[in-house]
Design an enzyme around this catalytic site. Structure first.
Site, mmCIF file in Angstrom:
data_model
loop_
_atom_site.group_PDB
_atom_site.id
_atom_site.type_symbol
_atom_site.label_atom_id
_atom_site.label_comp_id
_atom_site.label_asym_id
_atom_site.label_seq_id
_atom_site.Cartn_x
_atom_site.Cartn_y
_atom_site.Cartn_z
ATOM 1 N N THR A 214 0.834 -1.223 0.000
ATOM 2 C CA THR A 214 0.000 0.000 0.000
ATOM 3 C C THR A 214 0.861 1.263 0.000
ATOM 4 O O THR A 214 1.968 1.267 0.541
ATOM 5 C CB THR A 214 -0.927 0.071 1.242
ATOM 6 O OG1 THR A 214 -1.615 -1.158 1.384
ATOM 7 C CG2 THR A 214 -1.909 1.214 1.210
ATOM 8 N N ARG A 242 -12.297 -9.493 -1.339
ATOM 9 C CA ARG A 242 -11.842 -9.010 -0.033
ATOM 10 C C ARG A 242 -11.474 -7.521 -0.158
ATOM 11 O O ARG A 242 -10.792 -7.095 -1.083
ATOM 12 C CB ARG A 242 -10.627 -9.798 0.422
ATOM 13 C CG ARG A 242 -10.009 -9.323 1.745
ATOM 14 C CD ARG A 242 -8.864 -8.357 1.529
ATOM 15 N NE ARG A 242 -8.148 -8.034 2.765
ATOM 16 C CZ ARG A 242 -7.226 -7.092 2.870
ATOM 17 N NH1 ARG A 242 -6.897 -6.370 1.818
ATOM 18 N NH2 ARG A 242 -6.622 -6.852 4.007
ATOM 19 N N VAL A 243 -11.948 -6.738 0.789
ATOM 20 C CA VAL A 243 -11.627 -5.311 0.813
ATOM 21 C C VAL A 243 -10.877 -5.010 2.105
ATOM 22 O O VAL A 243 -11.304 -5.434 3.181
ATOM 23 C CB VAL A 243 -12.923 -4.469 0.734
ATOM 24 C CG1 VAL A 243 -12.622 -2.994 0.932
ATOM 25 C CG2 VAL A 243 -13.608 -4.690 -0.620
ATOM 26 N N GLY A 244 -9.778 -4.305 1.984
ATOM 27 C CA GLY A 244 -8.999 -3.939 3.162
ATOM 28 C C GLY A 244 -9.398 -2.577 3.692
ATOM 29 O O GLY A 244 -10.525 -2.104 3.462
ATOM 30 N N ASP A 245 -8.465 -1.939 4.388
ATOM 31 C CA ASP A 245 -8.764 -0.642 5.004
ATOM 32 C C ASP A 245 -8.600 0.527 4.048
ATOM 33 O O ASP A 245 -9.197 1.586 4.243
ATOM 34 C CB ASP A 245 -7.862 -0.430 6.223
ATOM 35 C CG ASP A 245 -6.375 -0.513 5.871
ATOM 36 O OD1 ASP A 245 -6.012 -1.212 4.902
ATOM 37 O OD2 ASP A 245 -5.566 0.114 6.581
ATOM 38 N N THR A 265 -0.834 1.815 6.244
ATOM 39 C CA THR A 265 -0.435 0.705 5.376
ATOM 40 C C THR A 265 -0.302 -0.526 6.268
ATOM 41 O O THR A 265 -0.120 -0.404 7.476
ATOM 42 C CB THR A 265 0.915 0.968 4.662
ATOM 43 O OG1 THR A 265 1.932 1.136 5.670
ATOM 44 C CG2 THR A 265 0.877 2.212 3.794
ATOM 45 N N GLY A 266 -0.388 -1.685 5.649
ATOM 46 C CA GLY A 266 -0.255 -2.910 6.439
ATOM 47 C C GLY A 266 -1.583 -3.637 6.549
ATOM 48 O O GLY A 266 -2.475 -3.460 5.720
ATOM 49 N N GLY A 268 -4.940 -4.540 6.830
ATOM 50 C CA GLY A 268 -6.130 -3.711 6.833
ATOM 51 C C GLY A 268 -7.198 -4.145 7.811
ATOM 52 O O GLY A 268 -7.884 -3.310 8.413
HETATM 53 N N1 GLY Z 1 -3.660 -1.965 3.993
HETATM 54 C C1 GLY Z 1 -3.967 -2.632 2.810
HETATM 55 C C2 GLY Z 1 -4.861 -3.779 2.956
HETATM 56 O O1 GLY Z 1 -4.938 -4.406 3.994
HETATM 57 O O2 GLY Z 1 -5.518 -4.107 2.001
#
Ligand code: GLY
Length: 370
Positions: A214, A242-245, A265-266, A268
């Site tokens: 990210t 799948r959706v992250g943060d 970042t990291g 999510g």
């Molecule tokens: N921070 C990116 C994700 O987890 O998708």
């Protein structure tokens, strides 16, 4: 109806509760995750020309989105479990308090641009999946294959690493094959004869430790205007959809230019559970420094695991915060990442800064040591 007097009273109450109105900084500052040295430099060039803060940060992260060698963002990002690259991005524009985002979008290298178009051209804030892709086509973005050969190779290596409980993989040599007498990387060399040693070692690494990568980038200009963007290919080998943060306003990104901006970042999932970016901005509103605000959000992540270091050791998470007066910080859950950086290293956590000269990396603070 809220009267001017009510507004005045609530402002006074906020101040009494610790809310602090800080003077806006008087110079341009851009901060970003550590992969943003080029992004922060480009964004600063644009701020110097007087461009809008959101246009500047988007132009900055477009470098990463279009770079096939950045395997955590845009073109060349590591794909989902079916080998398809799905991207997430969000933008937030401080001067207008507007925002936009896209999630699980396919076939478009620069999801940050589409997130801005969602903000500007629609009455919605978030478009996902097929709808987001169709919207991008309607806006004139052609459908492109985002899977580079390098990312395809890493995906194949990951598939070959999967085993049933008997240790069998459908993607390894057949049961009728003679027993392997060589190392895993030599076996890979036979399957991918054109790949160099470095690429194979990297592919093995990302197969074992699926990265979330990210880029987040935040800008403050000399007028006190602020904007931010977060863009990613998300967790590699994820379940499609799948959706992250990153595209979640308040988790992967939040900007209120009366206070400041934050992003992440990291991993999510863990950030969504603490609404990290919004938490950090609210912490700053109530008087914390950017560093304290980020560390508090990380403590909330640790608390969600009852501070169990063993389970927390599986997580990498980084926050970035830029306050309206120009003070900034980067903060990481751990002093050393579990997943390697794009160059394969596990250096101490850092973040990129440009305050008008050359972009540079500065050390982040961290919550836990390993
Ligand atoms: N921070 C990116 C994700 O987890 O998708």
């Amino acid at each position: 109806m809220i009267s001017r007097r009510d507004l005045f009273i609530s402002g006074a109450a906020l101040a009494a509760a610790g809310g602090q109105a800080r003077a806006a900084g008087s110079k341009n500052i851009i901060i970003s995750s550590a992969n943003g040295l080029r992004a922060t430099a480009r964004a600063m060039e644009m701020l110097k020309k007087g461009d809008d803060t959101l246009d500047a940060v988007i132009a900055g992260v477009n470098i990463n989105e279009e770079d096939p060698e950045d395997n955590s963002v845009g073109y060349g990002g590591l794909p989902n479990e079916e080998g398809v690259v799905e991207l997430d991005a969000s933008v937030m524009h401080g001067p207008t308090r507007r925002c936009g985002s896209v999630a699980s979008i396919r076939g478009c290298k620069t999801p940050s641009k589409i997130a801005k178009l969602v903000m500007e051209q629609t009455d919605h804030i978030m478009l996902v999946g097929e709808g987001a892709g169709r919207f991008a086509r309607e806006c004139g973005f052609p459908s492109e294959n985002l899977l580079t050969e390098k990312s395809r190779l890493a995906w194949m290596v990951w598939k070959q690493s999967l085993r049933d409980k008997n240790g069998h993989s459908n993607w390894g040599p057949g049961l009728d094959a003679p027993p392997a007498k060589t190392t895993a990387s030599n076996e890979l060399k036979k399957i991918f004869p054109h790949a160099d040693e470095e690429t194979l070692a990297w592919a093995l690494e990302v197969a074992l430790h699926p990265p979330t990568g990210t880029i987040n980038c935040l800008a403050l200009n000399a007028k006190g205007e602020m904007s931010g963007v977060t863009t990613t290919s998300g967790l590699s080998w994820k379940i499609p959809g799948r959706v992250g943060d990153s595209p979640i306003i308040g988790a992967g990104l939040y900007v209120d230019q009366e206070v400041g901006g934050a992003g992440s970042t990291g991993r999510g999932e863990e950030n969504i559970r603490v609404a990290g970016a919004h938490t950090i901005v609210e912490n700053m509103r109530h008087g914390m420094s950017p560093k304290e605000a980020c560390l508090d959000a990380l403590k909330r992540v640790a608390r969600n695991f009852d501070n169990d270091r063993e389970r927390l050791s599986k997580i990498d998470l980084n926050f970035y915060a830029l306050r309206r007066d120009g003070e900034y910080a980067g903060a990481a859950l751990w002093n050393r990442a579990q997943s390697p950086a794009a160059d394969g290293s596990r250096r101490k956590p850092r973040f990129a800064v440009n305050d008008g000269g050359e972009s540079r990396l500065e050390n982040s603070v961290w919550l836990l040591e390993r």
